[in-house]
Design an enzyme around this catalytic site. Structure first.
Site, PDB file in Angstrom:
ATOM      1  N   SER A   1       0.928  -0.780  -0.293  1.00 18.57           N
ATOM      2  CA  SER A   1      -0.134  -0.643  -0.196  1.00 18.57           C
ATOM      3  C   SER A   1       1.313   0.852   0.043  1.00 18.57           C
ATOM      4  CB  SER A   1      -1.118  -0.123   1.172  1.00 18.57           C
ATOM      5  OG  SER A   1      -0.409  -0.392   1.804  1.00 18.57           O
TER       6      SER A   1
ATOM      7  N   HIS B   1      -2.820  -3.019  -5.987  1.00 20.39           N
ATOM      8  CA  HIS B   1      -2.770  -2.461  -5.063  1.00 20.39           C
ATOM      9  C   HIS B   1      -4.527  -2.628  -4.961  1.00 20.39           C
ATOM     10  CE1 HIS B   1      -3.225   0.778  -1.701  1.00 20.39           C
ATOM     11  NE2 HIS B   1      -3.633   0.346  -1.398  1.00 20.39           N
TER      12      HIS B   1
ATOM     13  N   GLU C   1      -5.408  -0.333  -8.128  1.00 20.46           N
ATOM     14  CA  GLU C   1      -4.366   0.875  -7.915  1.00 20.46           C
ATOM     15  C   GLU C   1      -3.248   0.630  -8.901  1.00 20.46           C
ATOM     16  OE1 GLU C   1      -2.826   3.202  -4.822  1.00 20.46           O
ATOM     17  OE2 GLU C   1      -3.120   4.654  -6.181  1.00 20.46           O
TER      18      GLU C   1
ATOM     19  N   ASN D   1      -2.625   6.249  -0.771  1.00 17.27           N
ATOM     20  CA  ASN D   1      -3.029   6.254   0.589  1.00 17.27           C
ATOM     21  C   ASN D   1      -1.570   7.581   0.653  1.00 17.27           C
ATOM     22  OD1 ASN D   1      -3.755   4.589   2.272  1.00 17.27           O
ATOM     23  ND2 ASN D   1      -2.537   3.045   1.502  1.00 17.27           N
TER      24      ASN D   1
END
Ligand code: 3HC
Length: 304
Positions: A125, A159, A171, A209
């Site tokens: 992540s 991701h 992602e 993130n």
């Protein structure tokens, strides 16, 4: 749909936590590929498979799939004892904890064990895909050699979001070494799992993130400073902005250790003080109050 075929006839998934289990399920059910799953904890794999059974049964009850489709998906999932048993897979997706050294070690083993054309994907992540890809240079080769570039060119970030069966996005992240063909095939595979794809550069936290964690961290700082209560912080976002969960509830859902480790990656990866993790978040992780997975975080699991 992508014009490039993913060409994945068998998938390996390493790690049977919430993410690995969800990835294995959507791959078996939607992309319809056989999946070999490995986790060093047998207990974790059993827990993961019983969640899969529950989710498939619910899909059948709700009329979303036929019983025969559920049975076929379940039969496509096989537990294996180690990376050696994955040697013939066309792609592996790593979904273990957020630790660069651990990921480097695993990717080195993938490169030594799997076929040279297998795609090596990570569900990280926030950790740099470029750094992970640098770990797969064959012994005796350099990063710039043809073999070195061929090996690191098949590493890619894929991701997924939690809960994987529900969230529509994946992602896609290229390291500086990632080949175009690897990216195209990874995208095609995500689409076969019926996910939308958003592309991000290989920056700390990627797009998702780099935006989400500072928001959660700031909410924890608000709680720390007494700006508002836990319930009012979450209510503000649930009812004021229509978020399905408030930021503190979401932090518990993701896992406070995961939130802290991503926030630390943002902080160390950018040296920007705006990413300093909240002290309260650090203390909660010190106390092993990790959110939903440990039964206590900002909420207790039996809170409403
Ligand atoms: N696995 C599979 N399905 C799940 C699930 C799980 N762990 N948790 C909930 N669901 C399913 C439910 O079974 C239900 O399915 P149904 O429609 O077939 O009955 C559906 O999701 C809705 O669940 P509920 O009715 O129980 O509850 P909610 O309506 O509150 O939805 C939620 C739950 C989908 C988790 C919703 O609250 C939500 O979307 N929350 C935000 C989640 C989010 O932001 N995820 C991203 C986290 S960040 C991330 O993953 C990136 C990482 O790098 C940190």
């Amino acid at each position: 749909m992508s014009v490039i075929a993913h060409g994945i006839k068998t998938l390996g998934v390493l790690g049977a936590g919430q993410m690995g289990t969800g990835i294995a399920l959507v791959s078996a059910l939607r992309a319809k590929v056989p999946v070999l799953i490995h986790d060093r904890s047998r207990d974790q794999v059993s827990k993961g498979l019983s969640l899969v059974d529950k989710l498939l049964a619910k899909d059948v009850t709700k009329g979303r799939i036929q019983q025969s489709e559920a049975n076929e998906a379940r039969e496509r999932l096989r537990i294996v004892d180690g990376i050696e048993a994955m040697r013939d897979v066309d792609m592996v997706i790593e979904a273990v904890s957020e630790n660069l050294d651990l990921k480097r070690t695993l990717f080195k083993s993938f490169a030594e064990t799997l076929r040279p054309d297998a795609i090596l994907a990570t569900n990280t992540s926030s950790i740099s895909i470029t750094k992970i890809a640098a770990a797969v240079i064959p012994n005796g080769q350099t990063a710039a050699s043809e073999e070195g570039r061929a090996s690191s060119g098949r590493v890619v970030g894929l991701h997924f979001f939690n809960p994987v069966p529900v969230m529509k996005l994946v992602e896609l992240i290229a390291g500086v070494q990632t080949h175009k063909d690897t990216l195209g095939r990874a995208r095609a595979f995500a689409e076969a799992c019926r996910k939308e794809v958003a592309v991000s550069n290989d920056v700390p936290g990627f797009v998702s993130n780099a935006l989400l964690m500072p928001f959660i961290n700031e909410a924890i700082m608000c709680l720390e400073k007494g700006t508002a209560s836990r319930d009012d912080i979450d209510k503000t976002f649930r009812l004021g902005m229509n978020h399905p969960m408030g930021p503190l509830q979401l932090a518990d859902f993701i896992g406070l250790d995961t939130c802290l480790s991503i926030q630390q990656t943002l902080y160390t990866g950018t040296s920007d003080s705006k990413y300093r993790p909240s002290i309260l978040l650090e203390r909660m992780v010190d106390a092993q109050w990790l959110g939903r997975k440990s039964g206590k975080g900002f909420y207790e699991n039996n809170d409403a």
